[in-house]
Design a protein around this motif. Structure first.
Motif, PDB file in Angstrom:
ATOM      1  N   ILE A 185       0.846  -1.194   0.000  1.00  0.00           N
ATOM      2  CA  ILE A 185       0.000   0.000   0.000  1.00  0.00           C
ATOM      3  C   ILE A 185       0.879   1.241   0.000  1.00  0.00           C
ATOM      4  CG2 ILE A 185      -1.623   1.381   1.377  1.00  0.00           C
ATOM      5  CD1 ILE A 185      -2.846  -1.203   2.388  1.00  0.00           C
ATOM      6  N   TYR A 186       0.597   2.157  -0.917  1.00  0.00           N
ATOM      7  CA  TYR A 186       1.254   3.471  -0.912  1.00  0.00           C
ATOM      8  C   TYR A 186       0.201   4.533  -0.617  1.00  0.00           C
ATOM      9  CZ  TYR A 186       3.488   7.800  -2.324  1.00  0.00           C
ATOM     10  OH  TYR A 186       3.973   9.074  -2.317  1.00  0.00           O
ATOM     11  N   ILE A 187       0.506   5.407   0.333  1.00  0.00           N
ATOM     12  CA  ILE A 187      -0.365   6.535   0.677  1.00  0.00           C
ATOM     13  C   ILE A 187       0.413   7.827   0.460  1.00  0.00           C
ATOM     14  CG2 ILE A 187      -1.524   7.726   2.581  1.00  0.00           C
ATOM     15  CD1 ILE A 187      -2.225   4.989   3.733  1.00  0.00           C
ATOM     16  N   HIS A 188      -0.199   8.741  -0.270  1.00  0.00           N
ATOM     17  CA  HIS A 188       0.452  10.018  -0.578  1.00  0.00           C
ATOM     18  C   HIS A 188      -0.146  11.113   0.297  1.00  0.00           C
ATOM     19  CE1 HIS A 188       2.828  12.689  -3.103  1.00  0.00           C
ATOM     20  NE2 HIS A 188       1.785  13.505  -3.172  1.00  0.00           N
ATOM     21  N   PHE A 189       0.705  11.776   1.071  1.00  0.00           N
ATOM     22  CA  PHE A 189       0.280  12.928   1.877  1.00  0.00           C
ATOM     23  C   PHE A 189       0.773  14.188   1.173  1.00  0.00           C
ATOM     24  CE2 PHE A 189       0.912  15.985   5.395  1.00  0.00           C
ATOM     25  CZ  PHE A 189      -0.389  16.014   5.899  1.00  0.00           C
ATOM     26  N   PRO A 190      -0.109  14.918   0.489  1.00  0.00           N
ATOM     27  CA  PRO A 190       0.328  15.953  -0.460  1.00  0.00           C
ATOM     28  C   PRO A 190       0.479  17.348   0.129  1.00  0.00           C
ATOM     29  CG  PRO A 190      -2.015  15.657  -0.665  1.00  0.00           C
ATOM     30  CD  PRO A 190      -1.570  14.729   0.436  1.00  0.00           C
ATOM     31  N   LEU A 210      -2.113  10.097  12.040  1.00  0.00           N
ATOM     32  CA  LEU A 210      -1.499   8.855  11.579  1.00  0.00           C
ATOM     33  C   LEU A 210      -2.174   7.650  12.228  1.00  0.00           C
ATOM     34  CD1 LEU A 210       0.831   8.120   9.665  1.00  0.00           C
ATOM     35  CD2 LEU A 210       2.302   7.916  11.676  1.00  0.00           C
ATOM     36  N   GLY A 211      -2.519   7.785  13.508  1.00  0.00           N
ATOM     37  CA  GLY A 211      -3.220   6.705  14.190  1.00  0.00           C
ATOM     38  C   GLY A 211      -4.568   6.415  13.566  1.00  0.00           C
ATOM     39  N   ASP A 212      -5.302   7.475  13.186  1.00  0.00           N
ATOM     40  CA  ASP A 212      -6.601   7.283  12.534  1.00  0.00           C
ATOM     41  C   ASP A 212      -6.448   6.550  11.195  1.00  0.00           C
ATOM     42  OD1 ASP A 212      -7.854   8.578  14.617  1.00  0.00           O
ATOM     43  OD2 ASP A 212      -8.043  10.499  13.574  1.00  0.00           O
ATOM     44  N   ILE A 213      -5.397   6.909  10.445  1.00  0.00           N
ATOM     45  CA  ILE A 213      -5.152   6.248   9.160  1.00  0.00           C
ATOM     46  C   ILE A 213      -4.871   4.758   9.369  1.00  0.00           C
ATOM     47  CG2 ILE A 213      -3.546   6.095   7.208  1.00  0.00           C
ATOM     48  CD1 ILE A 213      -3.204   9.187   7.495  1.00  0.00           C
ATOM     49  N   SER A 243      -9.589  12.763   6.480  1.00  0.00           N
ATOM     50  CA  SER A 243     -10.961  12.253   6.505  1.00  0.00           C
ATOM     51  C   SER A 243     -11.328  11.613   5.170  1.00  0.00           C
ATOM     52  CB  SER A 243     -11.934  13.385   6.839  1.00  0.00           C
ATOM     53  OG  SER A 243     -13.264  12.931   6.824  1.00  0.00           O
ATOM     54  N   SER A 244     -10.970  12.285   4.077  1.00  0.00           N
ATOM     55  CA  SER A 244     -11.254  11.738   2.745  1.00  0.00           C
ATOM     56  C   SER A 244     -10.424  10.493   2.478  1.00  0.00           C
ATOM     57  CB  SER A 244     -10.965  12.800   1.676  1.00  0.00           C
ATOM     58  OG  SER A 244     -11.823  13.913   1.827  1.00  0.00           O
ATOM     59  N   LEU A 245      -9.205  10.482   2.955  1.00  0.00           N
ATOM     60  CA  LEU A 245      -8.339   9.319   2.769  1.00  0.00           C
ATOM     61  C   LEU A 245      -8.924   8.086   3.445  1.00  0.00           C
ATOM     62  CD1 LEU A 245      -5.628   7.999   1.938  1.00  0.00           C
ATOM     63  CD2 LEU A 245      -4.666   8.882   4.075  1.00  0.00           C
ATOM     64  N   ILE A 246      -9.453   8.264   4.640  1.00  0.00           N
ATOM     65  CA  ILE A 246     -10.062   7.137   5.356  1.00  0.00           C
ATOM     66  C   ILE A 246     -11.237   6.569   4.557  1.00  0.00           C
ATOM     67  CG2 ILE A 246     -11.443   6.577   7.404  1.00  0.00           C
ATOM     68  CD1 ILE A 246      -9.505   8.404   8.987  1.00  0.00           C
ATOM     69  N   SER A 247     -12.038   7.456   3.962  1.00  0.00           N
ATOM     70  CA  SER A 247     -13.131   6.987   3.099  1.00  0.00           C
ATOM     71  C   SER A 247     -12.592   6.250   1.885  1.00  0.00           C
ATOM     72  CB  SER A 247     -13.993   8.171   2.648  1.00  0.00           C
ATOM     73  OG  SER A 247     -14.633   8.795   3.739  1.00  0.00           O
ATOM     74  N   GLU A 248     -11.495   6.745   1.329  1.00  0.00           N
ATOM     75  CA  GLU A 248     -10.885   6.112   0.159  1.00  0.00           C
ATOM     76  C   GLU A 248     -10.353   4.718   0.492  1.00  0.00           C
ATOM     77  OE1 GLU A 248      -9.208   5.572  -3.697  1.00  0.00           O
ATOM     78  OE2 GLU A 248     -10.745   6.930  -2.934  1.00  0.00           O
ATOM     79  N   ILE A 249      -9.787   4.544   1.686  1.00  0.00           N
ATOM     80  CA  ILE A 249      -9.291   3.227   2.100  1.00  0.00           C
ATOM     81  C   ILE A 249     -10.430   2.200   2.086  1.00  0.00           C
ATOM     82  CG2 ILE A 249      -8.381   1.902   4.054  1.00  0.00           C
ATOM     83  CD1 ILE A 249      -6.728   4.439   4.772  1.00  0.00           C
ATOM     84  N   ARG A 250     -11.578   2.594   2.614  1.00  0.00           N
ATOM     85  CA  ARG A 250     -12.733   1.689   2.634  1.00  0.00           C
ATOM     86  C   ARG A 250     -13.186   1.352   1.214  1.00  0.00           C
ATOM     87  NH1 ARG A 250     -15.721   5.744   6.750  1.00  0.00           N
ATOM     88  NH2 ARG A 250     -14.475   5.331   8.617  1.00  0.00           N
TER      89      ARG A 250
END
Length: 242
Positions: free
Chosen positions: A5-10, A77-80, A35-42
């Motif tokens: 998994i790659y996650i980009h923090f822009p 980071l913990g939420d992610i 918040s949007s990233l968490i939705s994207e993970i799901r």
């Protein structure tokens, strides 16, 4: 076979003039992004399962790049990672990397990052020479880079740094100085990249307007060969050309 998994923090404090990776400096948007990233993970996990592309949801590598991910608070980071663990099975031996910039990180958070699950820190040093860092518009000094590395090593067993070569004004001697500082830091990994004048960057515009001159191919090649030889002599095995 496990996936990565790659996650980009822009987000960055300041965008370097040579960088063509997507990033912005509106740090106030970080909360909305997470918040949007968490939705994207799901959504991504659901799509992968429907497509049959992720067997058993197994993940053996997570890399958080940027941008400047070390601007993430431990809470963010913990939420992610809570969401990642809800949706994927991250193996016990997974390599979990966070990119970090010396001028945009707080060493007091390193222990928190480690407790969340980060087990590898990749530090964007680029150079230990202050004049080169100034040209590159980095917001840290060589001394700050060393301090960040030492702080990281006190928490993490796996620390990597990035270095740049073929920087205008750089010499073989100054490159060897940066390499020697890197080797003396007893790192597990070193990534070395040639500076590229990417289109649509301020540095490329400076090249077109003759404000800066690109290093010649012969000199750049000499630096590359010197770098490869030096690192090989100090027990760093080259396994990739990027």
């Amino acid at each position: 076979m496990a996936a990565g998994i790659y996650i980009h923090f822009p987000f960055c404090k300041r965008k370097c003039h040579y960088c063509d990776f997507y990033s912005v400096t509106q740090l106030a948007l970080s909360d909305s992004y997470v918040s949007s990233l968490i939705s994207e993970i799901r959504l991504r996990q659901n799509w992968l399962n429907i497509a049959g592309l992720l067997a058993n949801d197994m993940v053996d590598s997570v890399f958080i790049g940027g941008g400047t991910p070390s601007l993430l608070s431990p809470k963010m980071l913990g939420d992610i990672f809570n969401e990642l663990h809800k949706n994927f099975t991250i193996t016990e031996d997974a390599e979990i990397t966070l990119e970090c910039n010396p001028g945009a990180s707080d060493a007091k958070y390193f222990a928190d990052y480690h407790s969340i699950g980060i087990n590898r820190l990749s530090i964007g040093v680029q150079s230990f020479v202050d004049t080169e860092l100034k040209f590159l518009q980095r917001i840290h000094s060589g001394t700050e880079a060393v301090a960040t590395i030492e702080a990281a090593k006190s928490i993490f067993n796996n620390v990597s740094i990035d270095l740049l070569f073929a920087v205008p004004g750089q010499s073989v001697d100054s490159l060897l100085y940066s390499l020697s500082k890197a080797v003396a830091s007893e790192l597990q990994h070193i990534s070395c990249y040639s500076l590229v004048f990417e289109e649509n960057t301020p540095l490329f515009d400076d090249l077109l307007s003759n404000k800066v001159k690109e290093m010649g191919d012969a000199q750049s090649a000499d630096m590359y060969e010197t770098m490869c030889g030096y690192l090989a002599d100090t027990s760093f095995l080259q396994y990739e050309i990027s």
